[in-house]
Design an enzyme around this catalytic site. Structure first.
Site, short mmCIF file in Angstrom:
data_model
loop_
_atom_site.label_atom_id
_atom_site.label_comp_id
_atom_site.label_asym_id
_atom_site.label_seq_id
_atom_site.Cartn_x
_atom_site.Cartn_y
_atom_site.Cartn_z
N ASP A 1 -25.72 34.12 -9.56
CA ASP A 1 -25.07 32.96 -10.18
C ASP A 1 -24.75 31.87 -9.17
O ASP A 1 -24.50 30.72 -9.54
CB ASP A 1 -23.76 33.40 -10.84
N ASP B 1 -8.69 35.00 -25.95
CA ASP B 1 -9.88 34.66 -26.74
C ASP B 1 -9.63 33.37 -27.52
O ASP B 1 -8.64 33.25 -28.24
CB ASP B 1 -10.14 35.83 -27.71
N ARG C 1 -10.95 32.19 -30.13
CA ARG C 1 -10.86 32.37 -31.58
C ARG C 1 -9.44 32.76 -31.98
O ARG C 1 -8.90 32.28 -32.99
CB ARG C 1 -11.84 33.46 -32.05
P1 ADP Z 1 -18.46 35.38 -21.33
O1 ADP Z 1 -17.87 34.38 -20.38
O2 ADP Z 1 -17.74 36.69 -21.31
O3 ADP Z 1 -19.97 35.49 -21.25
P2 ADP Z 1 -18.87 33.87 -23.84
O4 ADP Z 1 -19.73 32.82 -23.26
O5 ADP Z 1 -19.47 34.74 -24.91
O6 ADP Z 1 -18.14 34.82 -22.79
O7 ADP Z 1 -17.58 33.13 -24.47
C1 ADP Z 1 -16.51 33.83 -24.99
C2 ADP Z 1 -15.50 32.82 -25.49
O8 ADP Z 1 -16.10 32.07 -26.56
C3 ADP Z 1 -14.24 33.46 -26.06
O9 ADP Z 1 -13.08 32.72 -25.69
C4 ADP Z 1 -14.44 33.31 -27.54
O10 ADP Z 1 -13.23 33.23 -28.25
C5 ADP Z 1 -15.17 31.99 -27.62
N1 ADP Z 1 -15.81 31.84 -28.91
C6 ADP Z 1 -16.85 32.56 -29.42
N2 ADP Z 1 -17.10 32.18 -30.71
C7 ADP Z 1 -16.20 31.21 -31.00
C8 ADP Z 1 -15.92 30.42 -32.18
N3 ADP Z 1 -16.63 30.56 -33.28
N4 ADP Z 1 -14.91 29.52 -32.10
C9 ADP Z 1 -14.17 29.38 -30.98
N5 ADP Z 1 -14.38 30.09 -29.85
C10 ADP Z 1 -15.38 30.98 -29.86
#
Ligand code: ADP
Length: 413
Positions: free
Chosen positions: A154, A287, A289
């Protein structure tokens, strides 16, 4: 020649994302590797971890897993799933996202015991990821002993950034020892940079700030596709506040914690990595959400602070890039939170961004799944876009490239 398959492993702080690819385009033609399965294990660290898989033929499978503490633990679930969904599939190469490659490792490479030892040395710089990345490589070596294991870093995308943005204002001996601004989320930025020529030729040759907003979050300025500056520095703590990480903080706070509160390094590390950010500020959760659904004013304030910091960093990165033609939102929050994008862009009119509310509400999805969408009006001076990230596609390509290079010859079946 028999078909070659690639497994990609992307162990994040709260998610484990897996891709299964076949080399070549549809029907075995030349071209980008074709994804057969996309598997995500979500909400690691909670009691509600679940596995979701989607196949190229439209299959959708979900499975509740219960408590899974971290990515290495969830890898067994993945192996069970693959055993059922794709029995007997042999992988030529397993390509791993590795968060930290240090000052020297700036391209994807084959991993053996010596490289693993080097990677272990970077664990203190990225304690939420590097140990899981290494555990993933070790588990994949056991599960797929005949496959070539490839590490993709990364930090690599940022290694070409100008030295003036690569240093801290410390005596140069520290830089020589590796105290530098590494920057992270490079596979995601590399993917977005590769998408830009098709999305907007103006942005491909211009000054763009990319906001990778996931559980981990950072932003990067690129000019004509090349990294110029990043909000993340020596470790994956700096810059934006994240799910549980503090982001930018005055080093004087750390001195105060040590000198006045008597906290030792472990206690400070736990505070900054695990008990800060959106979770620490809100007391509601890490999170997005959960925060958006909450009626607690502290949750709304954490979101307000998060978006204020994104606006602040956009201004700073635009200064590093000599201006700004576009802003790209990507990763979980960037792709899916209309509220975060709107709060950011409504405060950036002074930089030439005119939000298209309807396009923003429609978001980064259409009936086919993830979609690229412009979310500024047609007459907006600067452009804002949602571009779904695809770190897995980058991993698959890099894995095959190493397999086809002299380094990979004769390996990986
Ligand atoms: P990582 O950094 O672990 O790879 P992601 O790129 O999958 O994680 O992002 C995770 C974040 O995205 C979490 O905060 C999650 O709540 C947020 N997220 C995912 N779907 C939604 C949504 N529909 N609305 C708001 N936030 C979201």
């Amino acid at each position: 020649m028999s078909e070659r398959h690639v497994l990609t492993i992307n162990a994040g702080s709260a998610t484990l994302k897996i891709g299964v690819y076949r080399a070549g385009g549809p029907g075995g033609t030349a071209g980008d590797p074709r994804q057969l399965w996309r598997i995500k294990i979500d909400r690691l660290g909670s009691d509600e971890a679940e596995l979701q898989a989607s196949g190229a033929d439209g299959q959708r499978l979900g499975r509740r897993l219960g408590r899974r503490s971290h990515a290495a633990e969830a890898l067994d679930d993945l192996l069970d799933f693959l055993g059922e969904a794709a029995p007997g599939l042999a992988f030529s190469v397993v390509s791993h996202r590795v968060v930290h490659g240090g000052p020297e490792l700036h391209r994807p490479l084959a991993v053996g015991p010596a490289v693993l030892d080097v990677l272990r040395g970077f664990s203190p710089l990225a304690p939420l990821h590097q140990p899981h990345n290494i555990a993933g490589i070790e588990a994949a070596c056991r599960a797929f002993p005949d496959a070539l294991q490839v590490a993709c870093f990364d930090t690599a995308f940022h290694r070409g950034q100008p030295r003036v943005n690569d240093v801290y204002a410390l005596p140069p001996a520290f830089y020589d020892e590796g105290v530098r601004r590494y920057g992270f989320h490079g596979l995601s930025y590399e993917h977005i940079a590769e998408c830009l020529p098709e999305v907007s030729p103006r942005l491909a040759g211009g000054r763009v700030v990319i906001a990778h907003l996931g559980n981990g979050a950072s932003m990067c300025a690129i000019v004509a596709g090349r990294a110029v500056a990043s909000t993340m520095g020596f470790s994956a703590l700096d810059g934006l506040p994240m799910g549980t990480r503090c982001g930018q903080i005055d080093p004087g706070v750390l001195l105060w914690l040590m000198q006045s509160k008597g906290l030792d390094a472990d206690a400070i590390s736990d505070l900054l990595y695990n008990r800060s950010g959106l979770a620490g500020m809100s007391g509601v959760g890490a999170d997005m959400r959960t925060l958006e659904a909450s009626t607690d004013p502290a949750a709304a304030f954490a979101i307000e602070h998060f978006t204020a910091r994104i606006r602040h960093e956009t201004g700073a990165l635009a200064a590093s890039a000599g201006g700004i033609d576009g802003l790209v939102f990507t990763a979980g929050i960037g792709e899916h939170s209309a509220r975060v994008r709107a709060e950011v862009l409504r405060g950036l009119r002074w930089l030439g961004f005119e939000l298209d509310e309807t396009a923003n509400e429609a978001g980064g999805r259409d009936h086919d799944g993830d979609a690229i969408r412009r979310i500024t009006t047609a007459d907006s001076v600067a452009e804002a876009w949602i571009i779904p990230t695809d770190e897995e596609a980058m991993l698959a390509r890099h894995g095959l490239d190493v397999l086809g290079s002299p380094e990979g010859k004769g390996r990986g079946g």
